[in-house]
Design an enzyme around this catalytic site. Structure first.
Site, PDB file in Angstrom:
ATOM      1  N   PRO A   2       0.787  -1.417  -0.096  1.00 25.31           N
ATOM      2  CG  PRO A   2      -0.660  -1.645   1.804  1.00 25.31           C
ATOM      3  CD  PRO A   2       0.532  -2.071   1.300  1.00 25.31           C
ATOM      4  CD  GLU A   3       3.733   2.898  -3.639  1.00 24.48           C
ATOM      5  OE1 GLU A   3       3.905   4.032  -4.340  1.00 24.48           O
ATOM      6  OE2 GLU A   3       4.435   1.792  -4.466  1.00 24.48           O
ATOM      7  CE  LYS A  59       4.864   4.721   1.235  1.00 27.81           C
ATOM      8  NZ  LYS A  59       6.059   3.621   1.244  1.00 27.81           N
ATOM      9  NE  ARG A 246      11.698  -2.116  -2.933  1.00 27.78           N
ATOM     10  CZ  ARG A 246      10.899  -1.463  -2.351  1.00 27.78           C
ATOM     11  NH1 ARG A 246      10.455  -0.270  -1.416  1.00 27.78           N
ATOM     12  NH2 ARG A 246       9.249  -1.750  -2.641  1.00 27.78           N
TER      13      ARG A 246
END
Ligand code: ZN
Length: 256
Positions: A2-3, A59, A246
């Site tokens: 979730p962003e 967030k 990432r």
């Protein structure tokens, strides 16, 4: 994971279902989800109260019931409002007087449930940067100007701007035609504006589509996150690399 857009959708979901209802009981099914708070304190602080309003910053989700409940969704956090059986990965459950429940679910337990006196204190103590949807271009320039390093890592640094993670950082830079490793100090004023404009447009567009990936426009990088595929924008080749640990996708042709 979730962003900002996903958490905005959770925030609206919370507001649509869980406000102005008396909390009869709070059940902590797994204490590992709790932040700096004991189970007993969480349950006694909220029992008998109602959530009056909900607010998001980056967030993070905050819901006011005298004190504020703070939720962070980690990698697999989610909310469920329901009647009947508890969801499998429910970690904390709010039982309302009307017989319905709100569960904070989190399979992998990277999320956090705790209390804070107020969101602004939390934001200051945790040094969170401003929310991108509350930023002006001028403020965005001010945030970037003293910084060093690659633009992608800055977009993901929660102390610079709060709310953007790996997926949307890649999307923003793809749509702004900027290479993820570009040094912030070398961006032109026009490029900074393009990043800002893309960031705001993407966040608004995906929130309007309820953060359901399948409904995003075909031109989005999100549908083409695979090495060697054709760029939907320029016909170049999508590349994969690791930027700051990432997995990063970008177009080798139009992102410079
Ligand atoms: Zn391209």
């Amino acid at each position: 994971m979730p962003e900002l857009p996903e958490v905005e959708i959770y925030c609206r979901y919370f507001a649509a279902h869980a406000l102005q209802q008396k909390i009869e009981r709070v059940r902590v099914l797994d204490e590992r989800i709790l932040g700096d708070i004991r189970k007993q304190k969480l349950t006694s602080a909220l029992r008998g109260r109602e959530f009056a309003r909900v607010r998001r910053h980056g967030k993070h989700l905050f819901a006011q019931a005298d004190v504020w409940l703070h939720l962070h969704f980690g990698m697999t956090g989610d909310l469920a409002y329901y009647r009947g059986d508890d969801p499998r990965f429910a970690r904390v459950i709010f039982d309302f007087e009307n017989g319905a429940h709100l569960a904070f679910e989190d399979m992998r337990l990277f999320g956090v449930v705790d209390l804070t006196p107020d969101p602004d204190t939390y934001i200051a103590e945790h040094r969170l940067g401003p929310d991108p949807l509350e930023l002006t271009l001028r403020r965005f320039r001010e945030l970037l100007s003293p910084r060093r390093g690659a633009i992608k890592s800055l977009l993901m640094s929660q102390d610079v701007i709060a709310g953007i993670g790996n997926l949307y950082a890649d999307e923003i830079l793809f749509q702004a035609s900027i290479h993820p490793r570009r040094a912030v100090g070398r961006l032109t004023a026009e490029e900074v504006k393009n990043i800002f404009t893309a960031m705001r447009r993407i966040l608004r567009e995906v929130i309007a589509r309820k953060a359901v990936y399948a409904s995003y426009p075909p031109r989005y990088l999100i549908h083409h996150r695979e090495e060697g595929t054709r760029c939907p924008r320029c016909g170049g080749t999508i590349k994969r690399s690791v930027v700051f640990g990432r997995t990063t996708y970008f177009c080798g042709k139009h992102q410079v």
